[in-house]
Write an enzyme that holds these catalytic residues in place. Sequence first.
Site, PDB file in Angstrom:
ATOM      1  N   LYS A 139      -2.631  -8.941  11.538  1.00 30.20           N
ATOM      2  CA  LYS A 139      -2.432  -9.113  12.923  1.00 30.20           C
ATOM      3  C   LYS A 139      -3.493 -10.004  13.533  1.00 30.20           C
ATOM      4  O   LYS A 139      -4.679 -10.156  13.290  1.00 30.20           O
ATOM      5  CB  LYS A 139      -3.013  -7.646  13.329  1.00 30.20           C
ATOM      6  CG  LYS A 139      -1.935  -6.642  13.120  1.00 30.20           C
ATOM      7  CD  LYS A 139      -2.451  -5.261  13.514  1.00 30.20           C
ATOM      8  CE  LYS A 139      -1.616  -4.107  13.019  1.00 30.20           C
ATOM      9  NZ  LYS A 139      -0.362  -3.939  13.677  1.00 30.20           N
ATOM     10  N   LYS A 148       0.921  -1.176  -0.062  1.00 31.77           N
ATOM     11  CA  LYS A 148      -0.058   0.093  -0.059  1.00 31.77           C
ATOM     12  C   LYS A 148       0.997   1.101   0.035  1.00 31.77           C
ATOM     13  O   LYS A 148       2.076   1.207   0.217  1.00 31.77           O
ATOM     14  CB  LYS A 148      -1.012  -0.096   1.262  1.00 31.77           C
ATOM     15  CG  LYS A 148      -0.157   0.252   2.544  1.00 31.77           C
ATOM     16  CD  LYS A 148      -1.437   0.483   3.765  1.00 31.77           C
ATOM     17  CE  LYS A 148      -1.554   1.989   3.924  1.00 31.77           C
ATOM     18  NZ  LYS A 148      -0.222   2.503   4.953  1.00 31.77           N
ATOM     19  N   ASP A 182      -2.412  -5.346   3.342  1.00 29.57           N
ATOM     20  CA  ASP A 182      -2.921  -4.530   4.284  1.00 29.57           C
ATOM     21  C   ASP A 182      -2.487  -5.127   5.515  1.00 29.57           C
ATOM     22  O   ASP A 182      -3.008  -6.107   5.923  1.00 29.57           O
ATOM     23  CB  ASP A 182      -4.247  -4.223   4.189  1.00 29.57           C
ATOM     24  CG  ASP A 182      -4.815  -3.304   5.377  1.00 29.57           C
ATOM     25  OD1 ASP A 182      -4.251  -3.159   6.334  1.00 29.57           O
ATOM     26  OD2 ASP A 182      -5.798  -2.579   4.912  1.00 29.57           O
ATOM     27  N   HIS A 183      -1.333  -4.589   5.885  1.00 25.31           N
ATOM     28  CA  HIS A 183      -0.749  -5.637   7.125  1.00 25.31           C
ATOM     29  C   HIS A 183      -1.698  -5.656   8.359  1.00 25.31           C
ATOM     30  O   HIS A 183      -1.419  -6.624   9.195  1.00 25.31           O
ATOM     31  CB  HIS A 183       0.539  -5.230   7.408  1.00 25.31           C
ATOM     32  CG  HIS A 183       0.657  -4.033   8.336  1.00 25.31           C
ATOM     33  ND1 HIS A 183       0.672  -2.531   7.927  1.00 25.31           N
ATOM     34  CD2 HIS A 183       0.787  -3.663   9.817  1.00 25.31           C
ATOM     35  CE1 HIS A 183       0.596  -1.864   9.048  1.00 25.31           C
ATOM     36  NE2 HIS A 183       0.667  -2.331  10.085  1.00 25.31           N
ATOM     37  N   HIS A 205      -6.595   0.237   6.575  1.00 27.99           N
ATOM     38  CA  HIS A 205      -6.700  -0.431   7.737  1.00 27.99           C
ATOM     39  C   HIS A 205      -8.030  -0.324   8.363  1.00 27.99           C
ATOM     40  O   HIS A 205      -8.686  -1.302   8.942  1.00 27.99           O
ATOM     41  CB  HIS A 205      -5.586   0.133   8.757  1.00 27.99           C
ATOM     42  CG  HIS A 205      -4.256   0.028   8.090  1.00 27.99           C
ATOM     43  ND1 HIS A 205      -3.775  -0.943   7.319  1.00 27.99           N
ATOM     44  CD2 HIS A 205      -3.098   0.842   8.430  1.00 27.99           C
ATOM     45  CE1 HIS A 205      -2.336  -0.561   6.910  1.00 27.99           C
ATOM     46  NE2 HIS A 205      -1.997   0.502   7.685  1.00 27.99           N
ATOM     47  N   LYS A 219      -1.816  10.730  14.384  1.00 27.33           N
ATOM     48  CA  LYS A 219      -0.362  10.427  14.770  1.00 27.33           C
ATOM     49  C   LYS A 219      -0.238  11.778  15.849  1.00 27.33           C
ATOM     50  O   LYS A 219      -0.931  12.556  15.841  1.00 27.33           O
ATOM     51  CB  LYS A 219       0.417  10.956  13.566  1.00 27.33           C
ATOM     52  CG  LYS A 219       0.474   9.459  12.689  1.00 27.33           C
ATOM     53  CD  LYS A 219       1.677   9.607  11.842  1.00 27.33           C
ATOM     54  CE  LYS A 219       1.493   8.561  10.693  1.00 27.33           C
ATOM     55  NZ  LYS A 219       2.101   7.163  11.600  1.00 27.33           N
TER      56      LYS A 219
HETATM   57  C1  BG6 Z   1       1.177   1.887   8.177  1.00 27.72           C
HETATM   58  C2  BG6 Z   1       1.312   3.368   7.953  1.00 27.72           C
HETATM   59  O1  BG6 Z   1       0.527   1.256   7.019  1.00 27.72           O
HETATM   60  O2  BG6 Z   1       0.766   1.723   9.203  1.00 27.72           O
HETATM   61  C3  BG6 Z   1       2.019   4.197   8.996  1.00 27.72           C
HETATM   62  O3  BG6 Z   1       1.713   3.726   6.629  1.00 27.72           O
HETATM   63  C4  BG6 Z   1       1.716   3.654  10.176  1.00 27.72           C
HETATM   64  O4  BG6 Z   1       2.034   5.629   8.987  1.00 27.72           O
HETATM   65  C5  BG6 Z   1       1.585   2.231  10.482  1.00 27.72           C
HETATM   66  O5  BG6 Z   1       2.584   4.192  11.465  1.00 27.72           O
HETATM   67  C6  BG6 Z   1       0.961   1.576  11.630  1.00 27.72           C
HETATM   68  O6  BG6 Z   1       1.014   0.161  11.720  1.00 27.72           O
HETATM   69  P1  BG6 Z   1       0.976  -0.544  12.962  1.00 27.72           P
HETATM   70  O7  BG6 Z   1       1.194  -2.048  12.619  1.00 27.72           O
HETATM   71  O8  BG6 Z   1       2.103   0.120  14.037  1.00 27.72           O
HETATM   72  O9  BG6 Z   1      -0.231  -0.221  13.519  1.00 27.72           O
END
Ligand code: BG6
Length: 521
Positions: free
Chosen positions: A219, A185, A214-215, A277, A367
């Site tokens: 999770k 992404k 989409d990581h 997300h 953020k």
């Molecule tokens: C990423 C964003 O997809 O997700 C980042 O580009 C963000 O900006 C991050 O910090 C957050 O991921 P996680 O797994 O730490 O919640």
Amino acid sequence: MSRQRPPTQPPPMEHSSVVAEILSDQTKRRRPEPTAIVIFGATGDLTKRKLAPALFNVMLDRALTEPTQIIGVSRGDLGVQQFAALLEPSVKEHSRQKVEIAAWDKFAGMLDFVGGEFADDATYEKLKARLEVAKSKGTKGNRVFYLSTPPAVFPLILEKLHKHGLIERQQQRAGVPGCRVIVEKPFGRDLASARALNEMIGQYLTESQIYRIDHYLGKETVQNILVLRFGNSIFEPIWNRNHVDFVEITAAEAIGIEGRGNFYEQTGVVRDIIQNHLLQVMSLVTMEVPASFSADDIRDEKSQVLRSVRNLTLSAVANDCVRGQYRGYREEPGVAADSQTPTYAAMKLVIDSWRWQGVPFYLRAGKGLAERLTEVSIHFKSVPLVLFKEEAASSMLQPAVLTLRIQPHEGISLRFVAKVPGENINVGNVHMTMSYADAFKRPISEAYERLLLDCMRGDATLFNRRDSVDRAWELIQPVLQVWEATPGVEIYEQGSAGPASADALLRRDGREWRLLTAPAK
Ligand code: BG6
């Protein structure tokens, strides 16, 4: 997501408040075929912080099938040893398991490196030769290409891979060597560019070969949303408009943009977190029961519910969406002095479906906030107050809330009302909490570990299908359009809960956001 057969004697595990019995075991999942993993952008941040540590950990967990070859492709003329030396400190820093010398040597032995420009045909000829070597060592022609580069170069890389015969458009099925591409992404930067990107990729690959990552979907706690809903008979009957008052979905980060000013100025929080997300989490919370746990059955239902989210009109953007920017953002390198890029957004969405009509969904992400906290809270309706008039007046009697804590301190908690011991009927709110760390006493693996393995296995369940990416862009397009045309970002203090207008958004509906405080471990 595949279902596992329970062992005949599930080992009970004790915790003060929760007894966890392991009914299925991750280690029994099908191992991937031996594979050559090619990472474009191999010296970049994502490779160092996420991909290399994830591959190292799955190697330690013995989840890979030998031989697995990891070929980095990037500008520069690194030898393989230099490539390994470049990755080693960041794997040490980001690995969830200790990096012992022997294990590192084994991992380094899986690495290879091809240096060259993405536009240069010679790069792909060198890569082709390395893939032939990997094949002769036993990867059987199975390959995964990970595009961890700026999206602008995706078309160029795919065109070259195609031209040099490294990818071919074919349905993925048993007996055919795997040829898959993972696309990082942001997938496009608006509806039109995402559609164009899908069209372009579709020329070279079938949908069964495209893994849009989409990581969040990797999770554990996000995967547990479906298990909680559909693995317990007590939740699904109340998971609807008759019992749910409203739902809050929060992704708060304490960190700022961490030097990524150029990227973030082009992106902002809506593209970075909400389009992907948060809408994915929302679709898992709200989707109907799928026919099975197969990739397409789950993705059909997610897509269906996203289609039922009411489109935001321009006046809904004005009334139901708020944006903020943390103080100090404009002083970050690469950020314009008068930047209007939002680092915080909150919005109210509604779903026009039989199950959810009338239930507001409040999403917020930002953020520079007070805490790092991602959670989903289902607020249930209050009871008829005939028996508790006094408590209701003193706001002692609060409706039940089920909170799915995605991170950190992963777990689930239920707030409900209980009688305070004593002669009178006094009530108080209590919290019952399940913590993953305590209940299962096993480490939670990183999202990228699961997703890389799934791609090698050919399981696309936890990746985004074209239709839901498209729909998610369609939904947030009016927000981007209005916000990019009109200034109006509200400055909030770093370490706060976000802009005051976000509080006003809920107060208008007689509600409040949950406090941004991570529960004590
Ligand atoms: C990423 C964003 O997809 O997700 C980042 O580009 C963000 O900006 C991050 O910090 C957050 O991921 P996680 O797994 O730490 O919640």
